[in-house]
Design a protein around this motif. Structure first.
Motif, PDB file in Angstrom:
ATOM      1  N   LEU A  39      -5.854   0.188  16.659  1.00 43.43           N
ATOM      2  CA  LEU A  39      -5.185   0.528  15.409  1.00 43.43           C
ATOM      3  C   LEU A  39      -3.961   1.386  15.713  1.00 43.43           C
ATOM      4  CD1 LEU A  39      -8.238   1.615  13.193  1.00 43.43           C
ATOM      5  CD2 LEU A  39      -7.028  -0.574  13.065  1.00 43.43           C
ATOM      6  N   ALA A  40      -2.936   1.276  14.865  1.00 43.12           N
ATOM      7  CA  ALA A  40      -1.748   2.126  14.986  1.00 43.12           C
ATOM      8  C   ALA A  40      -1.152   2.317  13.604  1.00 43.12           C
ATOM      9  CB  ALA A  40      -0.719   1.514  15.927  1.00 43.12           C
ATOM     10  N   VAL A  41      -0.723   3.556  13.290  1.00 44.93           N
ATOM     11  CA  VAL A  41      -0.111   3.867  11.998  1.00 44.93           C
ATOM     12  C   VAL A  41       1.394   3.679  12.109  1.00 44.93           C
ATOM     13  CG1 VAL A  41       0.238   5.628  10.235  1.00 44.93           C
ATOM     14  CG2 VAL A  41      -1.951   5.486  11.446  1.00 44.93           C
ATOM     15  N   LEU A  42       1.963   2.887  11.191  1.00 44.33           N
ATOM     16  CA  LEU A  42       3.382   2.582  11.185  1.00 44.33           C
ATOM     17  C   LEU A  42       4.101   3.398  10.122  1.00 44.33           C
ATOM     18  CD1 LEU A  42       3.031  -1.305  11.417  1.00 44.33           C
ATOM     19  CD2 LEU A  42       3.426   0.309  13.291  1.00 44.33           C
ATOM     20  N   ALA A  43       5.426   3.286  10.113  1.00 48.71           N
ATOM     21  CA  ALA A  43       6.232   3.988   9.125  1.00 48.71           C
ATOM     22  C   ALA A  43       5.817   3.575   7.718  1.00 48.71           C
ATOM     23  CB  ALA A  43       7.712   3.669   9.351  1.00 48.71           C
ATOM     24  N   GLY A  44       5.814   4.545   6.813  1.00 46.07           N
ATOM     25  CA  GLY A  44       5.443   4.272   5.438  1.00 46.07           C
ATOM     26  C   GLY A  44       3.958   4.201   5.203  1.00 46.07           C
ATOM     27  N   GLY A  45       3.165   4.509   6.238  1.00 46.57           N
ATOM     28  CA  GLY A  45       1.724   4.540   6.069  1.00 46.57           C
ATOM     29  C   GLY A  45       1.019   3.229   6.280  1.00 46.57           C
ATOM     30  N   ARG A  46       1.769   2.170   6.620  1.00 46.64           N
ATOM     31  CA  ARG A  46       1.094   0.910   6.907  1.00 46.64           C
ATOM     32  C   ARG A  46       0.260   1.052   8.182  1.00 46.64           C
ATOM     33  NH1 ARG A  46       5.566  -2.948   7.874  1.00 46.64           N
ATOM     34  NH2 ARG A  46       6.546  -1.011   8.556  1.00 46.64           N
ATOM     35  N   LEU A  47      -0.747   0.216   8.290  1.00 46.23           N
ATOM     36  CA  LEU A  47      -1.646   0.260   9.430  1.00 46.23           C
ATOM     37  C   LEU A  47      -1.607  -1.078  10.144  1.00 46.23           C
ATOM     38  CD1 LEU A  47      -3.937   2.040  10.769  1.00 46.23           C
ATOM     39  CD2 LEU A  47      -5.533   0.676   9.407  1.00 46.23           C
ATOM     40  N   ALA A  48      -1.489  -1.029  11.465  1.00 44.43           N
ATOM     41  CA  ALA A  48      -1.537  -2.250  12.276  1.00 44.43           C
ATOM     42  C   ALA A  48      -2.876  -2.326  12.978  1.00 44.43           C
ATOM     43  CB  ALA A  48      -0.404  -2.251  13.296  1.00 44.43           C
ATOM     44  N   SER A  49      -3.448  -3.523  13.045  1.00 44.35           N
ATOM     45  CA  SER A  49      -4.704  -3.726  13.767  1.00 44.35           C
ATOM     46  C   SER A  49      -4.535  -4.872  14.753  1.00 44.35           C
ATOM     47  CB  SER A  49      -5.854  -4.027  12.798  1.00 44.35           C
ATOM     48  OG  SER A  49      -5.650  -5.271  12.134  1.00 44.35           O
TER      49      SER A  49
ATOM     50  N   ARG B 177      -2.348  -7.638  12.608  1.00 44.61           N
ATOM     51  CA  ARG B 177      -2.192  -7.677  11.162  1.00 44.61           C
ATOM     52  C   ARG B 177      -1.688  -6.338  10.656  1.00 44.61           C
ATOM     53  NH1 ARG B 177      -5.711 -11.826  11.949  1.00 44.61           N
ATOM     54  NH2 ARG B 177      -5.716 -13.488  10.384  1.00 44.61           N
ATOM     55  N   LEU B 178      -0.817  -6.405   9.649  1.00 48.97           N
ATOM     56  CA  LEU B 178      -0.257  -5.212   9.010  1.00 48.97           C
ATOM     57  C   LEU B 178      -0.923  -5.039   7.650  1.00 48.97           C
ATOM     58  CD1 LEU B 178       3.528  -5.819   9.812  1.00 48.97           C
ATOM     59  CD2 LEU B 178       1.779  -4.744  11.231  1.00 48.97           C
ATOM     60  N   TRP B 179      -1.388  -3.810   7.382  1.00 42.28           N
ATOM     61  CA  TRP B 179      -2.179  -3.533   6.181  1.00 42.28           C
ATOM     62  C   TRP B 179      -1.502  -2.490   5.295  1.00 42.28           C
ATOM     63  CZ3 TRP B 179      -6.597  -6.456   5.944  1.00 42.28           C
ATOM     64  CH2 TRP B 179      -7.084  -6.985   7.144  1.00 42.28           C
ATOM     65  N   ASP B 180      -1.606  -2.700   3.993  1.00 45.10           N
ATOM     66  CA  ASP B 180      -1.202  -1.682   3.014  1.00 45.10           C
ATOM     67  C   ASP B 180      -2.378  -0.725   2.855  1.00 45.10           C
ATOM     68  OD1 ASP B 180      -0.225  -0.174   0.949  1.00 45.10           O
ATOM     69  OD2 ASP B 180      -0.515  -1.727  -0.580  1.00 45.10           O
ATOM     70  N   ALA B 181      -2.512   0.172   3.827  1.00 45.87           N
ATOM     71  CA  ALA B 181      -3.702   1.026   3.871  1.00 45.87           C
ATOM     72  C   ALA B 181      -3.689   2.117   2.812  1.00 45.87           C
ATOM     73  CB  ALA B 181      -3.823   1.676   5.255  1.00 45.87           C
ATOM     74  N   LEU B 182      -2.504   2.492   2.336  1.00 49.54           N
ATOM     75  CA  LEU B 182      -2.410   3.553   1.323  1.00 49.54           C
ATOM     76  C   LEU B 182      -2.439   3.006  -0.095  1.00 49.54           C
ATOM     77  CD1 LEU B 182       0.322   5.843   2.939  1.00 49.54           C
ATOM     78  CD2 LEU B 182      -2.168   6.006   3.125  1.00 49.54           C
ATOM     79  N   GLY B 183      -2.345   1.693  -0.220  1.00 49.88           N
ATOM     80  CA  GLY B 183      -2.312   1.089  -1.546  1.00 49.88           C
ATOM     81  C   GLY B 183      -3.497   0.202  -1.808  1.00 49.88           C
ATOM     82  N   ALA B 184      -3.219  -1.097  -1.933  1.00 52.56           N
ATOM     83  CA  ALA B 184      -4.258  -2.040  -2.335  1.00 52.56           C
ATOM     84  C   ALA B 184      -5.215  -2.396  -1.203  1.00 52.56           C
ATOM     85  CB  ALA B 184      -3.613  -3.314  -2.879  1.00 52.56           C
ATOM     86  N   GLY B 185      -4.878  -2.028   0.014  1.00 53.69           N
ATOM     87  CA  GLY B 185      -5.748  -2.336   1.133  1.00 53.69           C
ATOM     88  C   GLY B 185      -5.695  -3.789   1.562  1.00 53.69           C
ATOM     89  N   THR B 186      -4.602  -4.470   1.247  1.00 50.73           N
ATOM     90  CA  THR B 186      -4.469  -5.891   1.571  1.00 50.73           C
ATOM     91  C   THR B 186      -3.613  -6.077   2.814  1.00 50.73           C
ATOM     92  OG1 THR B 186      -2.590  -6.025   0.059  1.00 50.73           O
ATOM     93  CG2 THR B 186      -4.752  -6.637  -0.807  1.00 50.73           C
ATOM     94  N   CYS B 187      -3.735  -7.260   3.403  1.00 55.72           N
ATOM     95  CA  CYS B 187      -2.932  -7.621   4.564  1.00 55.72           C
ATOM     96  C   CYS B 187      -1.550  -8.043   4.084  1.00 55.72           C
ATOM     97  CB  CYS B 187      -3.597  -8.753   5.335  1.00 55.72           C
ATOM     98  SG  CYS B 187      -2.726  -9.245   6.824  1.00 55.72           S
ATOM     99  N   VAL B 188      -0.492  -7.414   4.614  1.00 54.15           N
ATOM    100  CA  VAL B 188       0.868  -7.690   4.160  1.00 54.15           C
ATOM    101  C   VAL B 188       1.714  -8.379   5.230  1.00 54.15           C
ATOM    102  CG1 VAL B 188       0.878  -5.816   2.488  1.00 54.15           C
ATOM    103  CG2 VAL B 188       1.615  -5.362   4.835  1.00 54.15           C
ATOM    104  N   GLY B 189       1.139  -8.684   6.367  1.00 58.57           N
ATOM    105  CA  GLY B 189       1.881  -9.380   7.414  1.00 58.57           C
ATOM    106  C   GLY B 189       0.991  -9.695   8.594  1.00 58.57           C
TER     107      GLY B 189
END
Length: 436
Positions: free
Chosen positions: A309-319, A327-339
């Motif tokens: 795991l790694a935290v990206l700019a803007g709070g997104r999370l990479a796994s 995969r890039l995740w909206d971890a601070l919002g809806a918790g969905t995969c965004v890329g």
């Protein structure tokens, strides 16, 4: 009409190599122990990729390289000497030559022709199968291995001087994870006991003292696979039994156990809002409110087992996962995969991740590749969750080795340190600037 041939780790001989068909475009003969310094290639006018890593080929094979070759993997070939030249391979665009004696001038000439030829500095000490990396508060690099050793290196000086003697300590078991504690003096060491999931724990060492002093040993009730530093002197430990244990470091006790995973918790990351993300081999990513001791989100989307795991700019999370994707995740919002990112040039699982200060993400793979991808919001928007969109993201190869890339960390000067499965060395890579 054969175009692609992979006979890695086979018993192919010099004579068999000399009879390869001229139709070949890609040839992999890495790990073929019967090849000798006398081995040469026949006329292969269409060959574009050649991998002869971990063989005993020598300068004779280099002289026989076809002039149209574009990618050459010549790693850990100690019989290739400084006398070898690549002047006749004018189309070469990618050269991986860790572990050879190619002259610096030869690499420089390749680079002037537009060839990417990474040549990382190497930390080579009394390390056995490096398994963990961490950057200390003073910029030094801590390196742990599977035999319980931890060495601390001063990596501020580049080049040959980097391989100077290092501070060393000996933990009580296999080192699987390292974390620098607040204040700069102490290093947490996660211990893995391969004999049972009920062994292992955390050791805390003062690494400013000479020699280092063990301050505490904390029983976690399970082997520790990952660590993350929390607020208020606490530490999160991802355990082999599937639990995330919260440790009060100063008191030396486990104060909570977060239950939700059914497999090894291989990765932890602290989000900007202080919540904790955990990734497991059970293919789930969970988000925890540590204070409430509750799971507040499960990041949903088709994934394989999570390795990093790694935290990206803007709070997104990479796994990074077993299925070979990031995969890039909206971890601070809806918790969905965004890329989703998946370069076509590598095979195998994504085992390690590191977020660079400029917004790029470094990923290490099972086949030994290290690649960089642009994870800026604009690039991520172009990479909707589909294989076609993923190709729109800028992905470049930083380097390649012959062993799986188990750990990546970013050094204070911007270089990237990598540790590899079963390898006794750590490589320090220069990271090219972000393309305009």
């Amino acid at each position: 009409a054969l175009q692609t041939l992979d006979v890695a780790h086979c018993s192919i001989s010099d004579a068999a190599l000399a009879h390869m068909p001229p139709s070949l475009v890609s040839l992999t003969i890495s790990g073929c122990e019967k090849l000798t310094r006398a081995a040469t290639l026949p006329h292969l006018p269409l060959l574009r990729l050649l991998d002869v890593s971990r063989t005993s080929v020598g300068d004779a094979l280099v002289r026989s390289l076809p002039p149209g070759l574009e990618e050459l993997r010549l790693m850990h070939c100690p019989d290739v000497t400084a006398a070898a030249a690549l002047d006749h391979v004018l189309t070469l665009r990618l050269l991986h030559s860790i572990g050879t004696q190619l002259a610096p001038a030869t690499l420089a000439v390749c680079r002037t022709r537009g060839c990417t030829a990474p040549a990382p500095d190497t930390l080579q000490g009394r390390m056995n199968s490096v398994s963990a990396l961490a950057v200390l508060a003073d910029g030094r690099l801590a390196v742990g291995d599977y035999f319980g050793g931890v060495q601390v290196w001063d990596v501020a000086v580049r080049g040959a001087a980097v391989a100077t003697a290092a501070t060393a300590l000996r933990a009580s078991g296999k080192v699987q994870a390292l974390a620098t504690l607040p204040g700069g003096r102490r290093l947490a060491v996660g211990i893995l006991d391969s004999r049972t999931i009920c062994g292992g724990g955390i050791e805390v060492w003062d690494v400013v003292s000479a020699p280092p002093v063990r301050c505490a040993s904390i029983d976690c009730g399970s082997s520790v696979a990952s660590l993350a530093v929390l607020a208020k002197g606490r530490l999160a430990a991802g355990c082999v039994d599937g639990a995330v244990r919260i440790v009060d470091v100063d008191a030396g006790v486990v104060v909570a156990a977060l239950e939700g995973h059914s497999g090894r918790v291989a990765a932890l990351a602290v989000l900007p809002d202080s919540r904790l993300a955990s990734g497991s081999w059970d293919a789930s990513v969970l988000v925890w409110d540590v204070a409430a001791r509750a799971c507040v989100a499960m990041l949903v989307g088709r994934v394989g087992g999570i390795n990093a795991l790694a935290v990206l700019a803007g709070g997104r999370l990479a796994s990074g996962s077993h299925d070979g994707t990031v995969r890039l995740w909206d971890a601070l919002g809806a918790g969905t995969c965004v890329g989703m990112l998946s370069p076509g040039s590598h095979t195998g699982a994504v085992l390690s991740l590191a977020a660079l200060p400029d917004g790029r993400l470094a990923a290490g793979t099972q086949d030994g590749g290290i690649w960089l991808c642009d994870t800026s919001p604009a690039a991520a928007a172009a990479a909707a969750v589909s294989s076609r969109a993923a190709g729109a993201v800028s992905i470049v190869t930083l380097g390649c080795t012959v062993r799986s890339v188990m750990k990546l960390v970013v050094l204070p000067d911007g270089r990237l340190a990598s540790a590899h499965f079963g390898d006794s060395a750590v490589y320090l890579w220069e990271v090219p600037p972000l393309a305009a």
